[in-house]
Write a protein that holds these residues in place. Structure first.
Motif, PDB file in Angstrom:
ATOM      1  N   VAL A 123      35.681  30.322  49.060  1.00  0.00           N
ATOM      2  CA  VAL A 123      37.057  29.815  49.055  1.00  0.00           C
ATOM      3  C   VAL A 123      37.956  30.893  48.466  1.00  0.00           C
ATOM      4  N   CYS A 124      38.982  31.241  49.201  1.00  0.00           N
ATOM      5  CA  CYS A 124      39.914  32.293  48.791  1.00  0.00           C
ATOM      6  C   CYS A 124      41.286  31.669  48.552  1.00  0.00           C
ATOM      7  N   PHE A 125      41.816  31.832  47.349  1.00  0.00           N
ATOM      8  CA  PHE A 125      43.135  31.308  47.003  1.00  0.00           C
ATOM      9  C   PHE A 125      44.177  32.428  47.110  1.00  0.00           C
ATOM     10  N   ILE A 126      45.288  32.135  47.776  1.00  0.00           N
ATOM     11  CA  ILE A 126      46.394  33.088  47.921  1.00  0.00           C
ATOM     12  C   ILE A 126      47.696  32.372  47.581  1.00  0.00           C
ATOM     13  N   ASP A 127      48.483  32.908  46.651  1.00  0.00           N
ATOM     14  CA  ASP A 127      49.770  32.287  46.333  1.00  0.00           C
ATOM     15  C   ASP A 127      50.699  32.354  47.544  1.00  0.00           C
ATOM     16  N   ALA A 128      51.537  31.339  47.686  1.00  0.00           N
ATOM     17  CA  ALA A 128      52.365  31.208  48.882  1.00  0.00           C
ATOM     18  C   ALA A 128      53.745  31.839  48.746  1.00  0.00           C
ATOM     19  N   ASP A 129      54.004  32.547  47.638  1.00  0.00           N
ATOM     20  CA  ASP A 129      55.330  33.145  47.462  1.00  0.00           C
ATOM     21  C   ASP A 129      55.319  34.665  47.640  1.00  0.00           C
ATOM     22  N   VAL A 138      43.215  39.289  51.577  1.00  0.00           N
ATOM     23  CA  VAL A 138      42.100  38.376  51.825  1.00  0.00           C
ATOM     24  C   VAL A 138      40.797  39.133  52.031  1.00  0.00           C
ATOM     25  N   SER A 139      40.790  40.073  52.963  1.00  0.00           N
ATOM     26  CA  SER A 139      39.548  40.790  53.249  1.00  0.00           C
ATOM     27  C   SER A 139      39.066  41.578  52.044  1.00  0.00           C
ATOM     28  N   GLY A 140      40.003  42.086  51.253  1.00  0.00           N
ATOM     29  CA  GLY A 140      39.619  42.869  50.076  1.00  0.00           C
ATOM     30  C   GLY A 140      38.870  42.065  49.035  1.00  0.00           C
ATOM     31  N   ILE A 141      39.330  40.840  48.762  1.00  0.00           N
ATOM     32  CA  ILE A 141      38.680  40.060  47.713  1.00  0.00           C
ATOM     33  C   ILE A 141      37.523  39.221  48.225  1.00  0.00           C
ATOM     34  N   VAL A 142      37.501  38.968  49.534  1.00  0.00           N
ATOM     35  CA  VAL A 142      36.372  38.241  50.112  1.00  0.00           C
ATOM     36  C   VAL A 142      35.183  39.176  50.344  1.00  0.00           C
ATOM     37  N   GLY A 143      35.488  40.441  50.618  1.00  0.00           N
ATOM     38  CA  GLY A 143      34.452  41.400  50.969  1.00  0.00           C
ATOM     39  C   GLY A 143      33.243  41.445  50.052  1.00  0.00           C
ATOM     40  N   PRO A 144      33.432  41.598  48.732  1.00  0.00           N
ATOM     41  CA  PRO A 144      32.269  41.667  47.842  1.00  0.00           C
ATOM     42  C   PRO A 144      31.410  40.408  47.866  1.00  0.00           C
ATOM     43  N   LEU A 145      32.015  39.248  48.107  1.00  0.00           N
ATOM     44  CA  LEU A 145      31.255  38.001  48.133  1.00  0.00           C
ATOM     45  C   LEU A 145      30.370  37.909  49.373  1.00  0.00           C
ATOM     46  N   LEU A 146      30.770  38.580  50.445  1.00  0.00           N
ATOM     47  CA  LEU A 146      29.971  38.573  51.664  1.00  0.00           C
ATOM     48  C   LEU A 146      28.903  39.667  51.667  1.00  0.00           C
ATOM     49  N   THR A 147      29.207  40.779  50.996  1.00  0.00           N
ATOM     50  CA  THR A 147      28.276  41.913  51.046  1.00  0.00           C
ATOM     51  C   THR A 147      27.333  41.987  49.865  1.00  0.00           C
ATOM     52  N   ASP A 148      27.645  41.288  48.779  1.00  0.00           N
ATOM     53  CA  ASP A 148      26.823  41.379  47.568  1.00  0.00           C
ATOM     54  C   ASP A 148      26.473  39.970  47.081  1.00  0.00           C
ATOM     55  N   PRO A 149      25.225  39.551  47.223  1.00  0.00           N
ATOM     56  CA  PRO A 149      24.845  38.186  46.815  1.00  0.00           C
ATOM     57  C   PRO A 149      24.904  37.953  45.316  1.00  0.00           C
ATOM     58  N   ASP A 150      25.037  39.005  44.526  1.00  0.00           N
ATOM     59  CA  ASP A 150      25.081  38.860  43.071  1.00  0.00           C
ATOM     60  C   ASP A 150      26.483  38.587  42.542  1.00  0.00           C
ATOM     61  N   ASP A 152      29.876  36.313  42.334  1.00  0.00           N
ATOM     62  CA  ASP A 152      30.293  34.911  42.511  1.00  0.00           C
ATOM     63  C   ASP A 152      31.798  34.720  42.499  1.00  0.00           C
ATOM     64  N   LEU A 153      32.543  35.632  41.897  1.00  0.00           N
ATOM     65  CA  LEU A 153      34.007  35.484  41.824  1.00  0.00           C
ATOM     66  C   LEU A 153      34.644  36.869  41.839  1.00  0.00           C
ATOM     67  N   VAL A 154      35.712  37.011  42.611  1.00  0.00           N
ATOM     68  CA  VAL A 154      36.433  38.286  42.725  1.00  0.00           C
ATOM     69  C   VAL A 154      37.921  38.043  42.530  1.00  0.00           C
ATOM     70  N   ALA A 200      38.913  34.951  45.016  1.00  0.00           N
ATOM     71  CA  ALA A 200      37.972  34.226  45.862  1.00  0.00           C
ATOM     72  C   ALA A 200      36.699  33.983  45.078  1.00  0.00           C
ATOM     73  N   ALA A 201      36.018  32.904  45.418  1.00  0.00           N
ATOM     74  CA  ALA A 201      34.785  32.560  44.711  1.00  0.00           C
ATOM     75  C   ALA A 201      33.891  31.754  45.627  1.00  0.00           C
ATOM     76  N   ARG A 202      32.624  31.726  45.272  1.00  0.00           N
ATOM     77  CA  ARG A 202      31.697  30.883  46.013  1.00  0.00           C
ATOM     78  C   ARG A 202      31.974  29.417  45.667  1.00  0.00           C
TER      79      ARG A 202
END
Length: 314
Positions: A123-129, A138-150, A152-154, A200-202
């Protein structure tokens, strides 16, 4: 700085360019993980549509990185919902989620409820302002969660200009959050933007955390995640420059009070003698006091909510 933090900075702080999009997509396909993006929104008709449109075009149509884009409207009186829907986001109103629990105002309340109306493993949170939004956020903070199983939060880290001056934004971070973290949770001293709204976090982590209902949510999540999964499961990614609407000094004072309250609860689980904040505004007869309550309520871990358990079991 603690030696542990120095080591963490060298091993858990990255740039968005460190993981090219093709590498992230390959990892997503390999792992089968799904990604939900949530925009909490309150009267953001000027910016929410542009953000949603960029995410939908860049990360849903051009490449299949984001599986779900949800705007949770927390009671807007403008055209936030209409603009977001026109841009291709799924719009859900806060009060429609878990109606048996009366909603209270606050960003944390919206983020907590969003877990019930999203399904992504991440789940990736992005402020709306945000202005001049880039899908790299989005891709920057989601990336480590998809490529590194260790991981949990970015958290996203970025420069925050104020009135044209670089690095002068984030006043509550510098005056309240950073001193609190350095003094009481020094392991978290390496986070550049601990209060940033882009992270973003698992789901498996978020569903186990209590959510302060107000502005203390970012600090609360960070501190609780440290205790639950440890420092090496946390990371940050440089995503450039964050431009957004800045609040006035009194609003920042109320934000700081909520953040202090969140920290106090985690330090001692105690009670404020006076859970309110008095500020002063000049009126016709001089300075007039205005007293505001400080957010003291927290929502329990979502995994304890019966409706969430039922949805996960379905």
């Amino acid at each position: 700085m603690l030696e542990e933090v120095e080591r963490w900075l060298s091993t858990r702080s990255w740039s968005a360019t460190d993981r090219p999009l093709h590498q992230i997509l390959a990892a997503k396909q390999r792992t089968g993980r799904t990604v939900s993006v949530v925009l909490p929104a309150l009267n953001e008709e000027e910016t929410v549509g542009d953000i949603a449109a960029v995410i939908r075009h860049d990360l849903m149509r051009q490449v299949p990185l984001v599986d779900e884009l949800v705007v949770v409207d927390s009671g807007s009186t403008d055209r936030t919902s209409e603009v977001a829907a026109a841009a291709g986001a799924t719009v859900v109103h806060r009060d429609e989620i878990l109606p048996r629990v009366p909603a209270v105002p606050g960003k944390g309340e919206v983020l907590w409820r969003s877990l019930l109306v999203t399904s992504g493993d991440i789940v990736c949170f992005i402020d709306a302002d945000l202005r001049d939004f880039s899908s790299d956020f989005v891709s920057g903070i989601v990336g480590p969660l998809l490529t590194d199983p260790d991981i949990d939060l970015v958290k996203g880290m970025y420069d925050r200009p104020l009135g044209g001056a670089a690095g002068q934004g984030g006043r509550v971070t510098e005056l309240m959050a950073r001193p609190l973290l350095n003094m009481h949770w020094p392991q978290l001293a390496g986070f550049v933007q601990p209060l940033g709204g882009e992270y973003a976090a698992r789901r498996s982590l978020l569903e186990q955390l209590p959510f302060p209902v107000g502005y203390g949510v970012e600090l609360g999540i960070l501190v609780d995640a440290l205790h639950l999964v440890g420092l090496d499961a946390l990371a940050q990614v440089d995503i450039g420059v964050r431009k957004h609407r800045h609040q006035d000094g009194q609003a920042l004072g109320r934000m700081a009070a909520a953040i202090y309250r969140t920290a106090q609860l985690r330090l001692a689980r105690g009670h404020l003698i006076r859970p309110s904040l008095t500020q002063f505004e000049r009126g016709g007869d001089g300075f007039e006091p205005r007293t505001y309550s400080v957010d003291t309520e927290e929502r329990p871990p979502m995994v304890d909510i019966a409706e969430y358990q039922a949805r996960r079991a379905a």
